[in-house]
Design a protein around this motif. Structure first.
Motif, mmCIF file in Angstrom:
data_model
loop_
_atom_site.group_PDB
_atom_site.id
_atom_site.type_symbol
_atom_site.label_atom_id
_atom_site.label_comp_id
_atom_site.label_asym_id
_atom_site.label_seq_id
_atom_site.Cartn_x
_atom_site.Cartn_y
_atom_site.Cartn_z
ATOM 1 N N PHE A 67 0.864 -1.174 0.000
ATOM 2 C CA PHE A 67 0.000 0.000 0.000
ATOM 3 C C PHE A 67 0.903 1.226 0.000
ATOM 4 O O PHE A 67 2.040 1.178 0.469
ATOM 5 N N ASP A 68 0.400 2.308 -0.554
ATOM 6 C CA ASP A 68 1.148 3.568 -0.626
ATOM 7 C C ASP A 68 0.546 4.557 0.359
ATOM 8 O O ASP A 68 -0.674 4.760 0.353
ATOM 9 N N SER A 69 1.397 5.135 1.198
ATOM 10 C CA SER A 69 0.932 6.112 2.183
ATOM 11 C C SER A 69 2.012 7.151 2.416
ATOM 12 O O SER A 69 3.195 6.922 2.149
ATOM 13 N N ALA A 70 1.573 8.281 2.968
ATOM 14 C CA ALA A 70 2.486 9.368 3.325
ATOM 15 C C ALA A 70 2.464 9.563 4.834
ATOM 16 O O ALA A 70 1.501 9.176 5.512
ATOM 17 N N HIS A 71 3.534 10.154 5.347
ATOM 18 C CA HIS A 71 3.593 10.466 6.781
ATOM 19 C C HIS A 71 4.733 11.431 7.051
ATOM 20 O O HIS A 71 5.552 11.722 6.180
ATOM 21 N N THR A 72 4.753 11.930 8.258
ATOM 22 C CA THR A 72 5.904 12.646 8.804
ATOM 23 C C THR A 72 6.163 12.066 10.183
ATOM 24 O O THR A 72 5.234 11.598 10.853
ATOM 25 N N ILE A 73 7.386 12.050 10.596
ATOM 26 C CA ILE A 73 7.715 11.647 11.961
ATOM 27 C C ILE A 73 7.995 12.929 12.729
ATOM 28 O O ILE A 73 9.072 13.526 12.591
ATOM 29 N N THR A 74 7.009 13.350 13.483
ATOM 30 C CA THR A 74 7.086 14.617 14.201
ATOM 31 C C THR A 74 8.275 14.628 15.148
ATOM 32 O O THR A 74 8.493 13.675 15.907
ATOM 33 N N GLY A 75 9.065 15.686 15.073
ATOM 34 C CA GLY A 75 10.210 15.831 15.955
ATOM 35 C C GLY A 75 11.468 15.149 15.474
ATOM 36 O O GLY A 75 12.508 15.224 16.127
ATOM 37 N N TYR A 76 11.413 14.484 14.327
ATOM 38 C CA TYR A 76 12.577 13.795 13.784
ATOM 39 C C TYR A 76 13.531 14.826 13.200
ATOM 40 O O TYR A 76 13.151 15.662 12.388
ATOM 41 N N ASP A 77 14.796 14.772 13.607
ATOM 42 C CA ASP A 77 15.815 15.707 13.129
ATOM 43 C C ASP A 77 16.452 15.146 11.861
ATOM 44 O O ASP A 77 17.454 14.442 11.911
ATOM 45 N N GLY A 78 15.823 15.396 10.734
ATOM 46 C CA GLY A 78 16.315 14.887 9.459
ATOM 47 C C GLY A 78 15.184 14.817 8.467
ATOM 48 O O GLY A 78 14.072 15.265 8.732
ATOM 49 N N PRO A 79 15.432 14.211 7.293
ATOM 50 C CA PRO A 79 14.446 14.196 6.219
ATOM 51 C C PRO A 79 13.127 13.520 6.596
ATOM 52 O O PRO A 79 12.082 13.870 6.063
ATOM 53 N N CYS A 80 13.151 12.545 7.491
ATOM 54 C CA CYS A 80 11.908 11.851 7.862
ATOM 55 C C CYS A 80 10.963 12.747 8.665
ATOM 56 O O CYS A 80 9.798 12.398 8.856
ATOM 57 N N GLY A 81 11.450 13.887 9.102
ATOM 58 C CA GLY A 81 10.603 14.856 9.784
ATOM 59 C C GLY A 81 9.775 15.685 8.814
ATOM 60 O O GLY A 81 8.902 16.447 9.231
#
Length: 136
Positions: free
Chosen positions: A11-25
């Motif tokens: 499955f295709d989904s989007a997200h952000t990792i809140t507080g992550y110091d880097g591109p995954c934020g």
């Protein structure tokens, strides 16, 4: 356990990792790959066949493959899901898939069957070479 079912889907989904110091934020997406392995010591009926000839219906196991508008995770913004919120790491998503899949399986059982024998292992790939496994 005499039977083990295995199924895989994406499955295709989007997200952000809140507080992550880097591109995954930042907002980004993945084509997640999921493997579900379900063990049981008995066969049961399903919504699509009333005889006790299945561990579980593959259709039920693949619920997350459906579009978000149909109750799945495909094309969802994962941070909008109440059970995930800001915590959308592979570990948290794998645990959510485990919990929700077992809930859906148990909701479909016959009266008097608590599904206590059902054992589920979830493997979630966030990228082709990075995966998380979750089981109880």
């Amino acid at each position: 356990m005499p039977w083990q079912l295995s199924t895989e889907f994406t499955f295709d989904s989007a997200h952000t990792i809140t507080g992550y110091d880097g591109p995954c934020g930042r907002l980004h997406g993945h084509t997640y790959r999921v493997r579900l392995q379900l063990q049981s010591d008995r066969l049961r009926p399903s919504a699509h066949v009333r005889r006790a000839i299945m561990v579980a219906d593959f259709r039920t196991l693949k619920w997350a493959k459906k579009d978000v508008s149909q109750g799945g995770l495909d094309h969802a913004y994962l941070n909008d899901l109440p059970d995930l919120g800001d915590d959308t790491t592979a570990e948290v998503i794998a645990a959510y898939l485990h919990r929700e899949t077992l809930r859906r399986l148990r909701d479909a059982l016959e009266p008097g069957d608590d599904g206590a024998d059902l054992q589920l292992r979830v493997t979630l790939w966030e990228t082709p070479d990075s995966a998380c496994e979750y089981w109880e």
